[in-house]
Write an enzyme that holds these catalytic residues in place. Structure first.
Site, PDB file in Angstrom:
ATOM      1  N   CYS A 126      98.712 109.593 132.707  1.00 25.93           N
ATOM      2  CA  CYS A 126     100.179 109.001 133.138  1.00 25.93           C
ATOM      3  C   CYS A 126     100.309 108.155 134.425  1.00 25.93           C
ATOM      4  CB  CYS A 126     101.238 109.895 133.446  1.00 25.93           C
ATOM      5  SG  CYS A 126     101.340 111.335 131.977  1.00 25.93           S
TER       6      CYS A 126
ATOM      7  N   HIS B  36     106.632 106.025 135.665  1.00 24.08           N
ATOM      8  CA  HIS B  36     106.141 106.593 134.473  1.00 24.08           C
ATOM      9  C   HIS B  36     107.207 106.970 133.761  1.00 24.08           C
ATOM     10  CE1 HIS B  36     104.232 108.824 131.369  1.00 24.08           C
ATOM     11  NE2 HIS B  36     104.370 109.973 131.929  1.00 24.08           N
TER      12      HIS B  36
ATOM     13  N   ASN C 284     107.173 108.286 125.218  1.00 24.35           N
ATOM     14  CA  ASN C 284     106.349 108.651 126.505  1.00 24.35           C
ATOM     15  C   ASN C 284     105.081 107.971 125.636  1.00 24.35           C
ATOM     16  OD1 ASN C 284     104.423 109.500 128.144  1.00 24.35           O
ATOM     17  ND2 ASN C 284     105.471 111.115 128.460  1.00 24.35           N
TER      18      ASN C 284
END
Length: 338
Positions: free
Chosen positions: A114, A264, A294
């Site tokens: 991430c 993120h 995500n």
């Protein structure tokens, strides 16, 4: 020499997994509940045999199709992934051949999740501003869904697959377009977001391994992605405000000087908690995960491209990027949009 972000493109696989499909598999979770908890309506899933390099190559080809540069212009490939095609050879080397980039180019993989895009920009800036390269192709791509057990709704609702490509090149003038950078690492949190087997520490999972059931009814084996959601949430709320404040201090900027914040894209619940804790106005805070989920190291470049396409980033805009997660690893930087 000053490194600049010259272009961004991204690519999703063809198969879409909607909340309606997930709700049909997990009747205890309604369509509305999934979106309320995650902020995600759909995510894209790599096909059997479709790998991170395939997604990354497709994104890079969009860069070349836009005529902002040609494969022959690239003199370095940086590839960020935690789901490489092979342990060896380096996937970036395979991508060089597939994209027709000159054999004089450097190419390397780096394994970060991430926070990987921020780290990649730091590497690209260093290569350009030390004269080692003039056109760096920074590619991020992940197929995390291949690690997910089909009966683990805790992560299956969140993650999607994607590839993103960013052209970082030498820009004109003396102004700094990327930086400064602030990084952080805390390996004590490694066990909270992990695929336990598959590396050299613990090789392949036993072929006859029965999946374990957790307290919430999710199934996974030792070859499956495990995420301790509460611990990751606690970590993010602890680390991200600190890294934001440190970056502001290092750059001599105030919160009000930043035109857009792109963090993120973990999930909407976490993003909203961070926004409110940092007192960032909603109109300066970008959220773009509803239609893709995500996508790990790809979330920030995808969000940047979306923001530019929506007119929320214009030439001269100052954007703060912050990546955080698996490792634990985190990083933040400023980018002046050109």
């Amino acid at each position: 020499m000053r490194a600049t972000v010259a272009a961004i493109e991204y690519h999703f696989p063809e198969h879409c997994l909607s909340n309606e499909q997930l709700a049909a598999e997990f009747p205890e979770w309604s369509v509305e509940k999934i979106e309320e908890k995650t902020g995600i309506a759909e995510r894209w899933i790599a096909a059997e045999g479709e790998c991170s390099s395939d997604l990354g190559v497709a994104a890079a080809q969009k860069i070349f199709a836009s005529c902002v540069c040609k494969p022959a212009d690239i003199d370095y490939i940086l590839f960020c992934t935690q789901s490489p095609d092979h342990f060896l050879p380096t996937t970036a080397c395979v991508m060089q051949q597939r994209l027709g980039i000159p054999t004089s180019a450097g190419a390397l993989d780096f394994n970060l999740g991430c926070s990987g895009y921020v780290y990649g920009l730091g590497l690209a800036k260093a290569l350009i501003e030390t004269g080692q390269a003039t056109n760096v192709l920074l590619v991020t791509a992940e197929t995390y869904t291949k690690f997910i057990h089909p009966k683990d709704k805790s992560v299956r609702t969140l993650f999607g697959d994607a590839g993103a490509a960013t052209l970082v090149r030498d820009g004109a003038g003396n102004d700094e377009f990327i930086g400064p950078f602030v990084y952080g690492t805390d390996g004590s949190g490694a066990e909270n977001l992990i695929v336990p087997t598959g590396g050299m520490r613990r090789r392949a999972a036993p072929a006859n391994e029965e999946p374990a059931v957790d307290a919430d009814g999710n199934l996974r084996t030792s070859a499956s992605l495990y995420m301790n959601g509460p611990e990751i949430f606690t970590f993010a709320l602890r680390a991200v405000p600190k890294v934001v404040q440190e970056l502001l201090s290092r750059s001599g900027k105030e919160l009000a000087d930043i035109d857009l914040f792109v963090f993120h894209q973990a999930n909407l619940y976490m993003l909203e908690h961070l926004r409110k804790k940092l007192k960032i106005p909603a109109e300066k805070f970008f959220v773009g995960l509803r239609d893709c989920g995500n996508t790990v190291s790809c979330t920030i470049p995808i969000a940047l491209k979306q923001a530019a396409d929506q007119g929320r980033l214009k030439a001269g805009s100052l954007v703060m990027l912050a990546g955080f997660g698996v490792g634990y690893s985190w990083g933040a930087t400023l980018v002046r949009w050109v």
